[in-house]
Scaffold this motif. Sequence first.
Motif, PDB file in Angstrom:
ATOM      1  N   ASP A 379       0.844  -1.189   0.000  1.00  0.00           N
ATOM      2  CA  ASP A 379       0.000   0.000   0.000  1.00  0.00           C
ATOM      3  C   ASP A 379       0.887   1.250   0.000  1.00  0.00           C
ATOM      4  OD1 ASP A 379      -1.816   2.023   0.438  1.00  0.00           O
ATOM      5  OD2 ASP A 379      -2.861   1.021   2.076  1.00  0.00           O
ATOM      6  N   THR A 380       1.218   1.727  -1.207  1.00  0.00           N
ATOM      7  CA  THR A 380       2.125   2.870  -1.335  1.00  0.00           C
ATOM      8  C   THR A 380       1.558   4.114  -0.671  1.00  0.00           C
ATOM      9  OG1 THR A 380       2.966   1.988  -3.421  1.00  0.00           O
ATOM     10  CG2 THR A 380       3.358   4.324  -2.982  1.00  0.00           C
ATOM     11  N   GLY A 381       0.263   4.357  -0.825  1.00  0.00           N
ATOM     12  CA  GLY A 381      -0.341   5.536  -0.219  1.00  0.00           C
ATOM     13  C   GLY A 381      -0.211   5.535   1.291  1.00  0.00           C
ATOM     14  N   GLU A 397      15.024  10.065  10.251  1.00  0.00           N
ATOM     15  CA  GLU A 397      15.663   8.905   9.619  1.00  0.00           C
ATOM     16  C   GLU A 397      14.613   7.892   9.166  1.00  0.00           C
ATOM     17  OE1 GLU A 397      18.616   7.150  12.053  1.00  0.00           O
ATOM     18  OE2 GLU A 397      19.873   8.951  12.155  1.00  0.00           O
ATOM     19  N   GLU A 398      13.593   7.691  10.007  1.00  0.00           N
ATOM     20  CA  GLU A 398      12.517   6.775   9.609  1.00  0.00           C
ATOM     21  C   GLU A 398      11.722   7.337   8.440  1.00  0.00           C
ATOM     22  OE1 GLU A 398      10.413   4.442  12.827  1.00  0.00           O
ATOM     23  OE2 GLU A 398      11.273   6.080  14.034  1.00  0.00           O
ATOM     24  N   TYR A 399      11.539   8.673   8.425  1.00  0.00           N
ATOM     25  CA  TYR A 399      10.851   9.303   7.280  1.00  0.00           C
ATOM     26  C   TYR A 399      11.578   8.984   5.977  1.00  0.00           C
ATOM     27  CZ  TYR A 399      10.741  12.982   3.770  1.00  0.00           C
ATOM     28  OH  TYR A 399      10.730  13.648   2.572  1.00  0.00           O
ATOM     29  N   VAL A 400      12.890   9.148   5.978  1.00  0.00           N
ATOM     30  CA  VAL A 400      13.672   8.892   4.768  1.00  0.00           C
ATOM     31  C   VAL A 400      13.543   7.424   4.353  1.00  0.00           C
ATOM     32  CG1 VAL A 400      16.005   8.793   3.806  1.00  0.00           C
ATOM     33  CG2 VAL A 400      15.301  10.755   5.194  1.00  0.00           C
ATOM     34  N   LYS A 401      13.646   6.536   5.313  1.00  0.00           N
ATOM     35  CA  LYS A 401      13.565   5.102   5.018  1.00  0.00           C
ATOM     36  C   LYS A 401      12.221   4.744   4.383  1.00  0.00           C
ATOM     37  CE  LYS A 401      13.229   0.621   7.337  1.00  0.00           C
ATOM     38  NZ  LYS A 401      13.185  -0.075   8.660  1.00  0.00           N
ATOM     39  N   GLU A 402      11.119   5.183   4.988  1.00  0.00           N
ATOM     40  CA  GLU A 402       9.799   4.838   4.474  1.00  0.00           C
ATOM     41  C   GLU A 402       9.547   5.479   3.112  1.00  0.00           C
ATOM     42  OE1 GLU A 402       7.867   2.605   5.711  1.00  0.00           O
ATOM     43  OE2 GLU A 402       8.982   2.302   7.572  1.00  0.00           O
ATOM     44  N   THR A 403      10.022   6.699   2.924  1.00  0.00           N
ATOM     45  CA  THR A 403       9.821   7.371   1.641  1.00  0.00           C
ATOM     46  C   THR A 403      10.565   6.649   0.529  1.00  0.00           C
ATOM     47  OG1 THR A 403       9.554   9.514   2.748  1.00  0.00           O
ATOM     48  CG2 THR A 403      10.044   9.552   0.397  1.00  0.00           C
ATOM     49  N   ARG A 404      11.799   6.275   0.797  1.00  0.00           N
ATOM     50  CA  ARG A 404      12.567   5.576  -0.240  1.00  0.00           C
ATOM     51  C   ARG A 404      11.936   4.226  -0.582  1.00  0.00           C
ATOM     52  NH1 ARG A 404      16.940   7.905  -1.872  1.00  0.00           N
ATOM     53  NH2 ARG A 404      18.065   9.450  -0.626  1.00  0.00           N
ATOM     54  N   LEU A 405      11.475   3.503   0.434  1.00  0.00           N
ATOM     55  CA  LEU A 405      10.817   2.219   0.174  1.00  0.00           C
ATOM     56  C   LEU A 405       9.563   2.406  -0.676  1.00  0.00           C
ATOM     57  CD1 LEU A 405      11.133   0.478   3.682  1.00  0.00           C
ATOM     58  CD2 LEU A 405      12.252  -0.225   1.544  1.00  0.00           C
ATOM     59  N   GLU A 411       7.834   2.753  -8.307  1.00  0.00           N
ATOM     60  CA  GLU A 411       8.498   2.799  -9.609  1.00  0.00           C
ATOM     61  C   GLU A 411       8.679   1.396 -10.189  1.00  0.00           C
ATOM     62  OE1 GLU A 411      12.479   4.711 -11.751  1.00  0.00           O
ATOM     63  OE2 GLU A 411      12.013   5.146  -9.647  1.00  0.00           O
ATOM     64  N   THR A 412       8.948   0.432  -9.352  1.00  0.00           N
ATOM     65  CA  THR A 412       9.201  -0.934  -9.820  1.00  0.00           C
ATOM     66  C   THR A 412       7.927  -1.620 -10.287  1.00  0.00           C
ATOM     67  OG1 THR A 412      11.079  -1.154  -8.308  1.00  0.00           O
ATOM     68  CG2 THR A 412      10.128  -3.188  -9.190  1.00  0.00           C
ATOM     69  N   TRP A 413       6.852  -1.469  -9.512  1.00  0.00           N
ATOM     70  CA  TRP A 413       5.662  -2.264  -9.757  1.00  0.00           C
ATOM     71  C   TRP A 413       4.528  -1.518 -10.459  1.00  0.00           C
ATOM     72  CZ3 TRP A 413       6.358  -7.236  -9.490  1.00  0.00           C
ATOM     73  CH2 TRP A 413       7.357  -7.739  -8.653  1.00  0.00           C
ATOM     74  N   SER A 414       4.449  -0.212 -10.311  1.00  0.00           N
ATOM     75  CA  SER A 414       3.364   0.518 -10.968  1.00  0.00           C
ATOM     76  C   SER A 414       3.854   1.643 -11.861  1.00  0.00           C
ATOM     77  CB  SER A 414       2.403   1.095  -9.917  1.00  0.00           C
ATOM     78  OG  SER A 414       3.096   1.980  -9.041  1.00  0.00           O
ATOM     79  N   ARG A 415       5.172   1.803 -11.954  1.00  0.00           N
ATOM     80  CA  ARG A 415       5.785   2.825 -12.811  1.00  0.00           C
ATOM     81  C   ARG A 415       5.295   4.228 -12.477  1.00  0.00           C
ATOM     82  NH1 ARG A 415       5.667  -0.261 -18.753  1.00  0.00           N
ATOM     83  NH2 ARG A 415       6.819  -2.116 -18.064  1.00  0.00           N
ATOM     84  N   GLN A 416       5.062   4.471 -11.199  1.00  0.00           N
ATOM     85  CA  GLN A 416       4.679   5.790 -10.725  1.00  0.00           C
ATOM     86  C   GLN A 416       5.888   6.419 -10.036  1.00  0.00           C
ATOM     87  OE1 GLN A 416       1.302   4.147  -8.444  1.00  0.00           O
ATOM     88  NE2 GLN A 416       0.016   5.636  -9.493  1.00  0.00           N
ATOM     89  N   ARG A 417       6.192   7.682 -10.357  1.00  0.00           N
ATOM     90  CA  ARG A 417       7.425   8.286  -9.858  1.00  0.00           C
ATOM     91  C   ARG A 417       7.184   9.309  -8.736  1.00  0.00           C
ATOM     92  NH1 ARG A 417      11.952   7.376 -12.357  1.00  0.00           N
ATOM     93  NH2 ARG A 417      12.836   9.356 -11.614  1.00  0.00           N
ATOM     94  N   PHE A 418       6.009   9.895  -8.651  1.00  0.00           N
ATOM     95  CA  PHE A 418       5.682  10.875  -7.616  1.00  0.00           C
ATOM     96  C   PHE A 418       6.770  11.947  -7.502  1.00  0.00           C
ATOM     97  CE2 PHE A 418       3.823   6.801  -5.952  1.00  0.00           C
ATOM     98  CZ  PHE A 418       2.520   7.099  -6.304  1.00  0.00           C
ATOM     99  N   PRO A 419       6.907  12.790  -8.515  1.00  0.00           N
ATOM    100  CA  PRO A 419       7.994  13.792  -8.519  1.00  0.00           C
ATOM    101  C   PRO A 419       7.941  14.748  -7.333  1.00  0.00           C
ATOM    102  CG  PRO A 419       6.370  14.236 -10.250  1.00  0.00           C
ATOM    103  CD  PRO A 419       6.083  12.866  -9.728  1.00  0.00           C
ATOM    104  N   GLU A 420       6.738  15.087  -6.836  1.00  0.00           N
ATOM    105  CA  GLU A 420       6.661  16.011  -5.708  1.00  0.00           C
ATOM    106  C   GLU A 420       7.233  15.381  -4.439  1.00  0.00           C
ATOM    107  OE1 GLU A 420       2.570  13.943  -5.757  1.00  0.00           O
ATOM    108  OE2 GLU A 420       4.333  14.223  -7.026  1.00  0.00           O
TER     109      GLU A 420
END
Length: 452
Positions: A379-381, A397-405, A411-420
Amino acid sequence: MTRAARALVALLLVVASAAPGVMAEPDEVAAQVERVTQAYRDGRFQDALVSARDLVKQFPDEPAPRTLYGSIAEYIGEFDEALVAYAQARALSPDRAGAQYRMGSLLVRLGAYDQALTHLDFFVTSFPWDARWKFLNGDAEQKAEVVKAEPGLEAIAQLKVDIVMEKGDLAQARTLAHEYGLVAAGRNYCTDARQRASRRGSDELFKAFRLAALATPPDPDCVWWYGQWLTDEGYVRLAQHMVSEGTRLTTSPVNRASGERYLKVRLMGGRSISKRAEQLAIIGRQRYLRERDADGATHLLEEAIRLEPGFPRPYLHLARIAWDRGERTSALDWLTRAIQADPEHWRAHRNLAQALVSLGRYADAEPRLRRTLELFGDDTGAQLMLARVLYSQGKYEEYVKETRLALQFAETWSRQRFPEVREFLTNYEAAGTASTLPPTPDPRVLMGWNQD
Protein backbone atom coordinates in the motif's frame (compact mmCIF):
# COMPACT_ATOMS: atom_id res chain seq x y z
CA MET A 1 -27.10 4.99 -15.38
CA THR A 2 -24.95 2.34 -13.71
CA ARG A 3 -24.34 -1.14 -15.12
CA ALA A 4 -26.67 -2.59 -12.49
CA ALA A 5 -29.46 -0.18 -13.41
CA ARG A 6 -29.16 -0.98 -17.09
CA ALA A 7 -29.15 -4.68 -16.33
CA LEU A 8 -32.33 -4.41 -14.30
CA VAL A 9 -34.11 -2.41 -17.01
CA ALA A 10 -33.10 -5.08 -19.51
CA LEU A 11 -34.47 -7.83 -17.28
CA LEU A 12 -37.73 -5.95 -16.90
CA LEU A 13 -38.01 -5.80 -20.68
CA VAL A 14 -37.29 -9.54 -20.92
CA VAL A 15 -40.03 -10.22 -18.42
CA ALA A 16 -42.45 -8.02 -20.31
CA SER A 17 -41.79 -9.79 -23.58
CA ALA A 18 -42.06 -13.28 -22.07
CA ALA A 19 -45.02 -12.82 -19.74
CA PRO A 20 -48.48 -13.60 -21.12
CA GLY A 21 -50.83 -10.68 -21.24
CA VAL A 22 -48.36 -7.83 -20.65
CA MET A 23 -48.98 -6.32 -24.08
CA ALA A 24 -52.74 -6.64 -23.60
CA GLU A 25 -52.89 -4.07 -20.77
CA PRO A 26 -55.17 -1.04 -21.39
CA ASP A 27 -53.43 1.85 -23.11
CA GLU A 28 -53.80 4.05 -20.04
CA VAL A 29 -52.01 1.53 -17.81
CA ALA A 30 -49.28 0.97 -20.39
CA ALA A 31 -48.69 4.71 -20.75
CA GLN A 32 -48.45 5.21 -16.98
CA VAL A 33 -46.11 2.23 -16.61
CA GLU A 34 -43.89 3.68 -19.33
CA ARG A 35 -43.82 7.07 -17.58
CA VAL A 36 -42.62 5.51 -14.33
CA THR A 37 -40.16 3.26 -16.14
CA GLN A 38 -38.67 6.28 -17.91
CA ALA A 39 -38.07 8.02 -14.59
CA TYR A 40 -36.29 4.86 -13.48
CA ARG A 41 -34.19 4.73 -16.66
CA ASP A 42 -33.22 8.38 -16.11
CA GLY A 43 -31.89 7.57 -12.65
CA ARG A 44 -34.67 9.41 -10.77
CA PHE A 45 -35.17 6.44 -8.48
CA GLN A 46 -37.01 8.09 -5.59
CA ASP A 47 -39.38 9.84 -8.02
CA ALA A 48 -39.94 6.52 -9.76
CA LEU A 49 -40.70 4.76 -6.47
CA VAL A 50 -43.24 7.40 -5.38
CA SER A 51 -44.88 7.36 -8.82
CA ALA A 52 -45.01 3.55 -8.77
CA ARG A 53 -46.77 3.60 -5.40
CA ASP A 54 -49.32 6.06 -6.80
CA LEU A 55 -49.75 3.89 -9.87
CA VAL A 56 -50.62 0.88 -7.70
CA LYS A 57 -53.31 2.95 -5.96
CA GLN A 58 -54.62 4.16 -9.30
CA PHE A 59 -54.85 0.65 -10.78
CA PRO A 60 -55.29 -1.68 -7.77
CA ASP A 61 -56.43 -4.65 -9.86
CA GLU A 62 -53.57 -4.56 -12.37
CA PRO A 63 -50.49 -6.76 -11.73
CA ALA A 64 -48.09 -4.84 -14.02
CA PRO A 65 -47.89 -1.68 -11.83
CA ARG A 66 -47.25 -3.82 -8.75
CA THR A 67 -44.46 -5.71 -10.51
CA LEU A 68 -42.86 -2.44 -11.58
CA TYR A 69 -43.24 -1.01 -8.08
CA GLY A 70 -41.58 -4.10 -6.62
CA SER A 71 -38.71 -3.90 -9.11
CA ILE A 72 -37.91 -0.30 -8.23
CA ALA A 73 -38.24 -0.94 -4.50
CA GLU A 74 -35.89 -3.91 -4.84
CA TYR A 75 -33.30 -1.90 -6.70
CA ILE A 76 -33.07 0.80 -4.01
CA GLY A 77 -32.94 -1.76 -1.19
CA GLU A 78 -36.51 -1.66 0.08
CA PHE A 79 -36.73 -5.44 0.01
CA ASP A 80 -39.77 -5.82 2.26
CA GLU A 81 -41.79 -3.48 0.04
CA ALA A 82 -40.66 -5.45 -2.99
CA LEU A 83 -41.67 -8.79 -1.46
CA VAL A 84 -45.17 -7.50 -0.70
CA ALA A 85 -45.55 -5.98 -4.18
CA TYR A 86 -44.49 -9.18 -5.96
CA ALA A 87 -46.73 -11.33 -3.76
CA GLN A 88 -49.71 -9.06 -4.53
CA ALA A 89 -48.95 -9.12 -8.26
CA ARG A 90 -48.79 -12.92 -8.21
CA ALA A 91 -52.10 -13.09 -6.30
CA LEU A 92 -53.77 -10.89 -8.92
CA SER A 93 -52.48 -13.01 -11.78
CA PRO A 94 -51.01 -16.38 -10.68
CA ASP A 95 -50.07 -17.36 -14.23
CA ARG A 96 -48.19 -14.15 -14.98
CA ALA A 97 -44.47 -14.89 -15.28
CA GLY A 98 -43.20 -11.36 -14.70
CA ALA A 99 -43.83 -11.12 -10.97
CA GLN A 100 -42.70 -14.74 -10.54
CA TYR A 101 -39.37 -13.97 -12.18
CA ARG A 102 -38.84 -10.80 -10.17
CA MET A 103 -39.64 -12.70 -6.97
CA GLY A 104 -37.00 -15.24 -7.93
CA SER A 105 -34.43 -12.49 -8.52
CA LEU A 106 -35.20 -10.93 -5.15
CA LEU A 107 -34.86 -14.29 -3.42
CA VAL A 108 -31.32 -14.48 -4.83
CA ARG A 109 -30.56 -11.10 -3.25
CA LEU A 110 -31.84 -12.44 0.05
CA GLY A 111 -29.84 -15.69 -0.17
CA ALA A 112 -32.89 -17.97 -0.52
CA TYR A 113 -31.26 -19.85 -3.36
CA ASP A 114 -33.39 -23.01 -3.47
CA GLN A 115 -36.59 -20.96 -3.44
CA ALA A 116 -35.18 -18.82 -6.23
CA LEU A 117 -34.50 -21.89 -8.37
CA THR A 118 -38.08 -23.03 -7.84
CA HIS A 119 -39.37 -19.67 -8.99
CA LEU A 120 -37.15 -19.71 -12.07
CA ASP A 121 -38.44 -23.17 -12.99
CA PHE A 122 -41.96 -21.76 -12.75
CA PHE A 123 -40.95 -18.94 -15.09
CA VAL A 124 -39.81 -21.53 -17.63
CA THR A 125 -43.39 -22.88 -17.83
CA SER A 126 -44.50 -19.63 -19.53
CA PHE A 127 -42.47 -20.54 -22.65
CA PRO A 128 -43.73 -22.79 -25.47
CA TRP A 129 -43.66 -26.50 -24.66
CA ASP A 130 -40.82 -27.41 -27.03
CA ALA A 131 -38.60 -24.58 -25.72
CA ARG A 132 -39.10 -25.45 -22.08
CA TRP A 133 -38.63 -29.18 -22.73
CA LYS A 134 -35.27 -28.55 -24.39
CA PHE A 135 -34.25 -26.18 -21.61
CA LEU A 136 -35.16 -28.59 -18.82
CA ASN A 137 -34.61 -32.02 -20.38
CA GLY A 138 -32.62 -31.66 -23.58
CA ASP A 139 -28.99 -32.56 -24.16
CA ALA A 140 -26.29 -29.88 -24.06
CA GLU A 141 -26.70 -29.05 -27.75
CA GLN A 142 -30.47 -28.58 -27.41
CA LYS A 143 -30.11 -26.48 -24.27
CA ALA A 144 -27.54 -24.22 -25.90
CA GLU A 145 -29.75 -23.88 -28.98
CA VAL A 146 -32.85 -22.79 -27.06
CA VAL A 147 -30.91 -20.45 -24.76
CA LYS A 148 -29.46 -18.71 -27.80
CA ALA A 149 -32.91 -18.38 -29.40
CA GLU A 150 -34.86 -17.19 -26.33
CA PRO A 151 -33.54 -14.10 -24.45
CA GLY A 152 -35.80 -14.92 -21.50
CA LEU A 153 -34.33 -18.38 -21.16
CA GLU A 154 -30.83 -16.98 -21.46
CA ALA A 155 -31.59 -14.66 -18.53
CA ILE A 156 -32.80 -17.63 -16.51
CA ALA A 157 -29.76 -19.70 -17.45
CA GLN A 158 -27.39 -16.92 -16.42
CA LEU A 159 -29.17 -16.47 -13.11
CA LYS A 160 -29.18 -20.22 -12.41
CA VAL A 161 -25.43 -20.35 -12.97
CA ASP A 162 -24.97 -17.38 -10.63
CA ILE A 163 -27.07 -19.08 -7.95
CA VAL A 164 -24.97 -22.24 -8.09
CA MET A 165 -21.80 -20.14 -7.90
CA GLU A 166 -23.19 -18.27 -4.89
CA LYS A 167 -23.83 -21.61 -3.21
CA GLY A 168 -20.14 -22.42 -3.66
CA ASP A 169 -20.52 -25.31 -6.12
CA LEU A 170 -18.21 -23.94 -8.79
CA ALA A 171 -17.78 -27.29 -10.56
CA GLN A 172 -21.54 -27.57 -11.07
CA ALA A 173 -21.70 -23.92 -12.19
CA ARG A 174 -19.11 -24.64 -14.89
CA THR A 175 -21.08 -27.71 -16.00
CA LEU A 176 -24.28 -25.67 -16.32
CA ALA A 177 -22.49 -22.86 -18.17
CA HIS A 178 -21.23 -25.35 -20.76
CA GLU A 179 -24.61 -27.10 -21.06
CA TYR A 180 -26.39 -23.79 -21.69
CA GLY A 181 -23.76 -22.69 -24.19
CA LEU A 182 -22.72 -19.71 -22.09
CA VAL A 183 -19.06 -20.66 -22.45
CA ALA A 184 -17.40 -22.54 -25.29
CA ALA A 185 -14.90 -25.37 -24.90
CA GLY A 186 -11.33 -24.51 -25.85
CA ARG A 187 -11.75 -20.72 -25.76
CA ASN A 188 -9.27 -18.75 -23.65
CA TYR A 189 -11.55 -16.39 -21.75
CA CYS A 190 -8.75 -15.41 -19.39
CA THR A 191 -6.83 -13.65 -22.16
CA ASP A 192 -9.89 -11.57 -23.01
CA ALA A 193 -10.39 -10.69 -19.34
CA ARG A 194 -6.75 -9.59 -19.01
CA GLN A 195 -7.13 -7.26 -21.99
CA ARG A 196 -10.29 -5.70 -20.58
CA ALA A 197 -8.76 -5.29 -17.12
CA SER A 198 -6.72 -2.36 -18.42
CA ARG A 199 -9.98 -0.49 -19.15
CA ARG A 200 -11.25 -0.09 -15.59
CA GLY A 201 -14.87 0.92 -15.34
CA SER A 202 -15.85 -0.98 -18.47
CA ASP A 203 -19.26 -2.61 -18.25
CA GLU A 204 -17.75 -5.60 -20.03
CA LEU A 205 -15.09 -6.25 -17.40
CA PHE A 206 -17.47 -8.08 -15.08
CA LYS A 207 -18.71 -10.32 -17.90
CA ALA A 208 -15.18 -11.10 -19.04
CA PHE A 209 -13.95 -12.19 -15.61
CA ARG A 210 -17.14 -14.14 -14.92
CA LEU A 211 -16.76 -16.11 -18.14
CA ALA A 212 -13.09 -16.75 -17.33
CA ALA A 213 -14.12 -18.16 -13.94
CA LEU A 214 -16.65 -20.45 -15.64
CA ALA A 215 -14.25 -21.74 -18.31
CA THR A 216 -12.88 -25.28 -18.28
CA PRO A 217 -10.16 -25.75 -17.26
CA PRO A 218 -10.27 -22.66 -15.04
CA ASP A 219 -7.26 -20.34 -14.91
CA PRO A 220 -6.37 -19.80 -11.23
CA ASP A 221 -5.21 -16.22 -11.80
CA CYS A 222 -8.41 -15.19 -13.57
CA VAL A 223 -10.59 -16.87 -10.97
CA TRP A 224 -8.71 -14.94 -8.30
CA TRP A 225 -8.95 -11.66 -10.25
CA TYR A 226 -12.69 -12.16 -10.57
CA GLY A 227 -12.80 -12.52 -6.80
CA GLN A 228 -10.84 -9.28 -6.41
CA TRP A 229 -13.21 -7.45 -8.78
CA LEU A 230 -16.19 -8.74 -6.81
CA THR A 231 -14.52 -7.60 -3.58
CA ASP A 232 -14.22 -4.05 -4.88
CA GLU A 233 -17.89 -4.09 -5.92
CA GLY A 234 -19.00 -5.37 -2.51
CA TYR A 235 -20.09 -8.90 -3.49
CA VAL A 236 -18.33 -10.42 -0.50
CA ARG A 237 -19.95 -13.86 -0.47
CA LEU A 238 -19.16 -14.73 -4.09
CA ALA A 239 -15.74 -13.09 -3.79
CA GLN A 240 -14.91 -15.44 -0.92
CA HIS A 241 -15.73 -18.44 -3.09
CA MET A 242 -13.70 -17.11 -6.03
CA VAL A 243 -10.60 -16.21 -4.02
CA SER A 244 -10.73 -19.54 -2.20
CA GLU A 245 -11.09 -21.37 -5.52
CA GLY A 246 -8.23 -19.50 -7.16
CA THR A 247 -6.05 -20.17 -4.13
CA ARG A 248 -6.95 -23.86 -4.22
CA LEU A 249 -6.20 -24.18 -7.94
CA THR A 250 -2.84 -22.40 -8.04
CA THR A 251 0.37 -24.42 -8.07
CA SER A 252 2.47 -21.45 -6.91
CA PRO A 253 3.26 -21.37 -3.16
CA VAL A 254 3.67 -17.58 -3.41
CA ASN A 255 0.24 -17.13 -4.99
CA ARG A 256 -1.29 -19.51 -2.49
CA ALA A 257 0.08 -17.48 0.40
CA SER A 258 -1.10 -14.28 -1.27
CA GLY A 259 -4.61 -15.70 -1.69
CA GLU A 260 -4.76 -16.80 1.93
CA ARG A 261 -3.65 -13.36 3.07
CA TYR A 262 -6.19 -11.63 0.83
CA LEU A 263 -9.01 -13.76 2.21
CA LYS A 264 -7.90 -12.83 5.72
CA VAL A 265 -7.48 -9.05 5.37
CA ARG A 266 -10.10 -8.25 2.71
CA LEU A 267 -12.79 -10.93 3.04
CA MET A 268 -13.17 -11.54 6.76
CA GLY A 269 -11.11 -14.71 6.64
CA GLY A 270 -13.83 -16.37 4.59
CA ARG A 271 -16.39 -16.01 7.38
CA SER A 272 -19.91 -16.32 5.95
CA ILE A 273 -22.28 -13.37 6.14
CA SER A 274 -25.95 -12.80 5.42
CA LYS A 275 -26.64 -12.23 1.73
CA ARG A 276 -29.25 -9.66 2.68
CA ALA A 277 -26.71 -7.73 4.76
CA GLU A 278 -24.26 -7.80 1.85
CA GLN A 279 -26.87 -6.44 -0.55
CA LEU A 280 -28.02 -3.75 1.87
CA ALA A 281 -24.41 -2.57 2.22
CA ILE A 282 -23.96 -2.43 -1.56
CA ILE A 283 -27.21 -0.57 -2.18
CA GLY A 284 -26.74 1.72 0.83
CA ARG A 285 -23.39 2.83 -0.56
CA GLN A 286 -24.94 3.33 -4.01
CA ARG A 287 -27.83 5.37 -2.64
CA TYR A 288 -25.41 7.71 -0.92
CA LEU A 289 -22.89 8.10 -3.73
CA ARG A 290 -25.44 8.08 -6.57
CA GLU A 291 -28.34 10.02 -5.06
CA ARG A 292 -26.70 11.69 -2.05
CA ASP A 293 -29.55 10.16 -0.04
CA ALA A 294 -27.75 10.08 3.31
CA ASP A 295 -30.85 9.24 5.36
CA GLY A 296 -31.95 6.41 3.06
CA ALA A 297 -28.42 5.02 2.92
CA THR A 298 -28.05 5.21 6.69
CA HIS A 299 -31.30 3.28 7.15
CA LEU A 300 -30.05 0.44 4.92
CA LEU A 301 -26.56 0.35 6.40
CA GLU A 302 -27.81 0.25 9.97
CA GLU A 303 -30.12 -2.61 9.01
CA ALA A 304 -27.10 -4.45 7.55
CA ILE A 305 -25.28 -4.01 10.86
CA ARG A 306 -28.29 -5.30 12.78
CA LEU A 307 -28.23 -8.43 10.62
CA GLU A 308 -24.43 -8.86 10.68
CA PRO A 309 -22.69 -6.96 13.51
CA GLY A 310 -19.37 -8.54 12.47
CA PHE A 311 -19.54 -7.25 8.87
CA PRO A 312 -17.15 -4.24 8.65
CA ARG A 313 -18.27 -2.64 5.38
CA PRO A 314 -21.49 -0.97 6.60
CA TYR A 315 -19.49 0.74 9.36
CA LEU A 316 -17.02 2.06 6.78
CA HIS A 317 -19.80 3.47 4.61
CA LEU A 318 -21.48 5.11 7.62
CA ALA A 319 -18.12 6.65 8.54
CA ARG A 320 -17.94 8.17 5.04
CA ILE A 321 -21.40 9.68 5.43
CA ALA A 322 -20.56 11.11 8.86
CA TRP A 323 -17.24 12.51 7.62
CA ASP A 324 -18.90 14.23 4.65
CA ARG A 325 -21.41 15.80 7.06
CA GLY A 326 -18.54 17.22 9.11
CA GLU A 327 -19.27 14.85 12.00
CA ARG A 328 -15.65 13.93 12.66
CA THR A 329 -16.12 12.26 16.05
CA SER A 330 -18.97 10.14 14.74
CA ALA A 331 -16.87 9.11 11.73
CA LEU A 332 -14.01 8.03 13.98
CA ASP A 333 -16.45 6.05 16.13
CA TRP A 334 -17.79 4.18 13.10
CA LEU A 335 -14.24 3.38 11.95
CA THR A 336 -13.33 2.12 15.40
CA ARG A 337 -16.41 -0.10 15.38
CA ALA A 338 -15.37 -1.47 11.97
CA ILE A 339 -12.05 -2.58 13.47
CA GLN A 340 -13.86 -4.11 16.44
CA ALA A 341 -16.06 -6.03 14.00
CA ASP A 342 -13.03 -7.40 12.14
CA PRO A 343 -9.61 -6.66 13.72
CA GLU A 344 -7.82 -8.02 10.63
CA HIS A 345 -9.64 -5.79 8.12
CA TRP A 346 -6.98 -3.83 6.26
CA ARG A 347 -9.32 -1.15 4.93
CA ALA A 348 -10.80 -0.38 8.35
CA HIS A 349 -7.32 0.30 9.77
CA ARG A 350 -6.35 2.34 6.71
CA ASN A 351 -9.45 4.52 6.73
CA LEU A 352 -9.08 5.25 10.45
CA ALA A 353 -5.40 6.12 9.95
CA GLN A 354 -6.25 8.39 7.02
CA ALA A 355 -8.92 10.18 9.05
CA LEU A 356 -6.50 10.73 11.91
CA VAL A 357 -3.87 12.13 9.51
CA SER A 358 -6.48 14.50 8.05
CA LEU A 359 -7.19 15.75 11.59
CA GLY A 360 -3.49 16.28 12.29
CA ARG A 361 -3.46 13.58 14.96
CA TYR A 362 -0.15 12.17 13.76
CA ALA A 363 0.90 10.34 16.92
CA ASP A 364 -2.45 8.51 16.99
CA ALA A 365 -2.21 7.72 13.28
CA GLU A 366 1.26 6.13 13.42
CA PRO A 367 0.30 2.77 15.01
CA ARG A 368 -2.73 2.55 12.73
CA LEU A 369 -0.57 3.06 9.66
CA ARG A 370 1.98 0.51 10.84
CA ARG A 371 -0.84 -1.99 11.36
CA THR A 372 -2.21 -1.15 7.89
CA LEU A 373 1.15 -1.96 6.32
CA GLU A 374 1.50 -5.15 8.35
CA LEU A 375 -1.75 -6.32 6.80
CA PHE A 376 -0.89 -5.17 3.26
CA GLY A 377 2.67 -4.05 2.65
CA ASP A 378 2.13 -3.01 -0.98
CA ASP A 379 0.00 0.00 0.00
CA THR A 380 2.12 2.87 -1.33
CA GLY A 381 -0.34 5.54 -0.22
CA ALA A 382 -0.30 4.28 3.36
CA GLN A 383 3.51 4.13 3.35
CA LEU A 384 3.73 7.74 2.19
CA MET A 385 1.23 8.73 4.89
CA LEU A 386 3.42 6.97 7.44
CA ALA A 387 6.45 8.91 6.14
CA ARG A 388 4.56 12.19 6.65
CA VAL A 389 3.51 11.15 10.17
CA LEU A 390 7.11 10.26 11.06
CA TYR A 391 8.41 13.56 9.68
CA SER A 392 5.82 15.53 11.67
CA GLN A 393 7.12 13.91 14.87
CA GLY A 394 10.79 14.61 14.10
CA LYS A 395 11.58 10.98 13.25
CA TYR A 396 13.55 12.02 10.20
CA GLU A 397 15.66 8.91 9.62
CA GLU A 398 12.52 6.77 9.61
CA TYR A 399 10.85 9.30 7.28
CA VAL A 400 13.67 8.89 4.77
CA LYS A 401 13.56 5.10 5.02
CA GLU A 402 9.80 4.84 4.47
CA THR A 403 9.82 7.37 1.64
CA ARG A 404 12.57 5.58 -0.24
CA LEU A 405 10.82 2.22 0.17
CA ALA A 406 7.55 3.67 -1.13
CA LEU A 407 9.21 5.31 -4.13
CA GLN A 408 11.17 2.18 -5.01
CA PHE A 409 8.09 -0.03 -4.84
CA ALA A 410 5.93 2.41 -6.84
CA GLU A 411 8.50 2.80 -9.61
CA THR A 412 9.20 -0.93 -9.82
CA TRP A 413 5.66 -2.26 -9.76
CA SER A 414 3.36 0.52 -10.97
CA ARG A 415 5.79 2.82 -12.81
CA GLN A 416 4.68 5.79 -10.73
CA ARG A 417 7.42 8.29 -9.86
CA PHE A 418 5.68 10.88 -7.62
CA PRO A 419 7.99 13.79 -8.52
CA GLU A 420 6.66 16.01 -5.71
CA VAL A 421 7.62 13.35 -3.15
CA ARG A 422 11.09 12.98 -4.67
CA GLU A 423 11.61 16.74 -4.75
CA PHE A 424 10.70 17.13 -1.07
CA LEU A 425 13.01 14.27 -0.09
CA THR A 426 15.88 15.71 -2.15
CA ASN A 427 15.44 19.18 -0.61
CA TYR A 428 15.34 17.72 2.88
CA GLU A 429 18.55 15.74 2.36
CA ALA A 430 20.24 18.84 0.92
CA ALA A 431 18.99 21.58 3.24
CA GLY A 432 17.37 19.93 6.25
CA THR A 433 13.85 20.30 7.59
CA ALA A 434 11.22 22.48 5.94
CA SER A 435 8.28 24.43 7.36
CA THR A 436 5.82 22.23 5.48
CA LEU A 437 5.11 18.51 5.72
CA PRO A 438 5.92 15.98 2.97
CA PRO A 439 3.26 15.52 0.26
CA THR A 440 1.17 12.37 0.47
CA PRO A 441 -0.34 11.39 -2.88
CA ASP A 442 -2.76 8.49 -2.49
CA PRO A 443 -2.59 6.45 -5.70
CA ARG A 444 -5.24 3.95 -6.59
CA VAL A 445 -4.34 0.54 -5.18
CA LEU A 446 -4.44 -2.65 -7.22
CA MET A 447 -7.77 -4.09 -8.29
CA GLY A 448 -9.40 -5.69 -5.29
CA TRP A 449 -8.21 -3.11 -2.76
CA ASN A 450 -10.55 -0.20 -3.49
CA GLN A 451 -14.06 1.28 -3.10
CA ASP A 452 -14.56 0.85 0.63
